[in-house]
Design a protein around this motif. Structure first.
Motif, short mmCIF file in Angstrom:
data_model
loop_
_atom_site.label_atom_id
_atom_site.label_comp_id
_atom_site.label_asym_id
_atom_site.label_seq_id
_atom_site.Cartn_x
_atom_site.Cartn_y
_atom_site.Cartn_z
N UNK A 115 -35.22 -23.37 -53.64
CA UNK A 115 -34.74 -24.36 -54.61
C UNK A 115 -35.36 -24.05 -55.96
N UNK A 116 -34.53 -23.65 -56.92
CA UNK A 116 -35.04 -23.23 -58.23
C UNK A 116 -34.95 -24.34 -59.28
N UNK A 117 -34.60 -25.53 -58.86
CA UNK A 117 -34.43 -26.65 -59.79
C UNK A 117 -35.79 -27.18 -60.25
N UNK A 118 -35.96 -27.47 -61.54
CA UNK A 118 -37.21 -28.09 -62.00
C UNK A 118 -37.19 -29.59 -61.75
N UNK A 119 -38.33 -30.24 -61.90
CA UNK A 119 -38.35 -31.70 -61.87
C UNK A 119 -37.62 -32.24 -63.10
N UNK A 120 -37.01 -33.45 -63.03
CA UNK A 120 -37.22 -34.45 -61.99
C UNK A 120 -36.35 -34.28 -60.75
N UNK A 121 -35.45 -33.31 -60.74
CA UNK A 121 -34.56 -33.18 -59.59
C UNK A 121 -35.11 -32.39 -58.43
N UNK A 122 -36.22 -31.66 -58.64
CA UNK A 122 -36.74 -30.79 -57.59
C UNK A 122 -37.13 -31.56 -56.34
N UNK A 123 -37.91 -32.62 -56.49
CA UNK A 123 -38.42 -33.34 -55.32
C UNK A 123 -37.30 -33.91 -54.46
N UNK A 124 -36.32 -34.55 -55.11
CA UNK A 124 -35.24 -35.15 -54.34
C UNK A 124 -34.37 -34.08 -53.69
N UNK A 125 -34.23 -32.93 -54.35
CA UNK A 125 -33.46 -31.85 -53.75
C UNK A 125 -34.18 -31.27 -52.54
N UNK A 126 -35.49 -31.13 -52.64
CA UNK A 126 -36.28 -30.66 -51.50
C UNK A 126 -36.11 -31.60 -50.31
N UNK A 127 -36.14 -32.90 -50.56
CA UNK A 127 -35.97 -33.87 -49.48
C UNK A 127 -34.58 -33.78 -48.87
N UNK A 128 -33.57 -33.59 -49.71
CA UNK A 128 -32.20 -33.48 -49.20
C UNK A 128 -32.02 -32.23 -48.35
N UNK A 129 -32.65 -31.13 -48.77
CA UNK A 129 -32.57 -29.88 -48.01
C UNK A 129 -33.27 -30.05 -46.66
N UNK A 130 -34.42 -30.70 -46.67
CA UNK A 130 -35.13 -30.98 -45.41
C UNK A 130 -34.28 -31.84 -44.48
#
Length: 234
Positions: free
Chosen positions: A2-17
Motif C-alpha cells: 500500500x503506497x498511499x500516505x496518511x490520512x488514507x494509509x491506516x484505513x486502507x491497511x485495515x480494509x486490506x486486512x
C-alpha cells in the motif's frame, strides 16, 4: 503493498486486512500541511480534492461551511472532522465540477479550493469556464519519499508481494523513484492496481507487465480489484 500516505494509509491497511490480505505499508509521499489564509468574505463553499486538505479546512472554517468533496472517502473524513454539510462527487475532478455546477450558481459567491501544491488547476479552469469565481489555496505539499523501508524491500526480495497499490500517478512516480534498482525486477513482477489510466501509464513505463485500473477513481473500487486470497485473477 500500500503506497498511499496518511490520512488514507491506516484505513486502507485495515480494509486490506479485512479482505484477508497481509498488507505492507510503504507510503510514497510525505505530506506537509499549511495554514490557509482567510478570504475577505466567507466563501460560498469549500472544494476538497483530497483528504490531505481537511486539516487546513477544519482549522480555518466553521463546521457549517458547505463542503464539496471529490470522493466518498474525502467526504467521510470531512464529516468526521466536524463539517455538517458535505457533498460527495463520488469520482474525480470532472465529477466534482459537475456536482458544483448542478448544486450552485455562479451568483452564490466565491468558491474556495483547498488543494496540494501544483494541483487543482484543471478543476479551477472548468469552474471558471462555467462562470464561477474560484480561489485556490495551497493546503499541503507532497514530497516524494527518498527510500523504501527495509522490511518492505525484504518482502519484495522474498516474493511476498502480489499486488502494488498506486492511488495516483504522482505517488506512483515517487514510489518507483525511491525503489532500489536491484529490486525493480521483483517489484514489476507484482500486479499494479491503480486508480487511473495516468497511474497505469507510469507503472507500465517503469516495467510493470500487469496493471489493472479501478472501474471508478475511488479507493473502494481500487480495493475491490484485490478480491480475496486464493481467488483467481479476473
Amino acid at each position: 503493498m500500500v503506497t498511499r500516505p496518511e490520512p488514507g494509509l491506516s484505513e486502507t491497511m485495515e480494509a486490506v486486512k479485512a479482505a484477508g490480505w497481509c498488507p505492507y505499508a510503504s507510503p510514497a509521499l510525505e505530506i506537509t500541511s499549511y495554514a490557509v489564509a482567510s478570504l475577505r468574505r466567507p466563501p460560498a463553499a469549500l472544494l476538497l480534492t483530497s483528504g490531505q486538505a481537511i486539516a487546513a479546512a477544519r482549522d480555518a472554517f466553521s463546521a457549517d461551511m458547505p463542503v464539496y468533496a471529490v470522493g466518498d472517502r474525502t467526504a467521510a473524513r470531512a464529516k468526521n472532522a466536524g463539517f455538517t454539510t458535505v457533498f460527495s462527487a463520488g469520482g474525480d475532478a470532472t465529477a466534482l465540477a459537475a456536482l458544483v455546477v448542478s448544486h450552485l450558481g455562479p451568483t452564490k459567491g466565491t468558491l474556495l479550493l483547498l488543494s496540494g501544491a501544483g494541483q487543482g488547476m484543471g478543476l479551477v479552469s472548468q469552474l471558471r469556464q462555467a462562470g464561477f469565481a474560484v480561489v485556490r489555496r495551497v493546503a499541503y505539499r507532497a514530497y516524494p519519499v527518498r527510500r523504501i523501508a527495509p522490511e518492505v524491500q525484504q518482502a519484495l526480495v522474498e516474493g511476498l508481494v502480489r499486488y502494488t497499490l498506486f492511488f495516483s500517478a504522482e505517488s506512483a512516480k515517487s514510489w518507483i523513484s525511491a525503489l532500489p534498482t536491484t529490486l525493480k525486477a521483483q517489484a514489476t513482477q507484482t500486479t499494479a492496481l491503480v486508480m487511473s489510466d495516468a497511474a497505469a501509464e507510469v507503472a507500465k513505463k517503469a516495467g510493470w507487465q500487469t496493471t489493472r485500473v479501478a472501474p471508478h477513481p475511488n479507493a473502494a473500487d481500487l480495493l475491490g480489484l484485490l478480491g480475496t486470497p486464493g481467488q483467481g485473477e479476473a
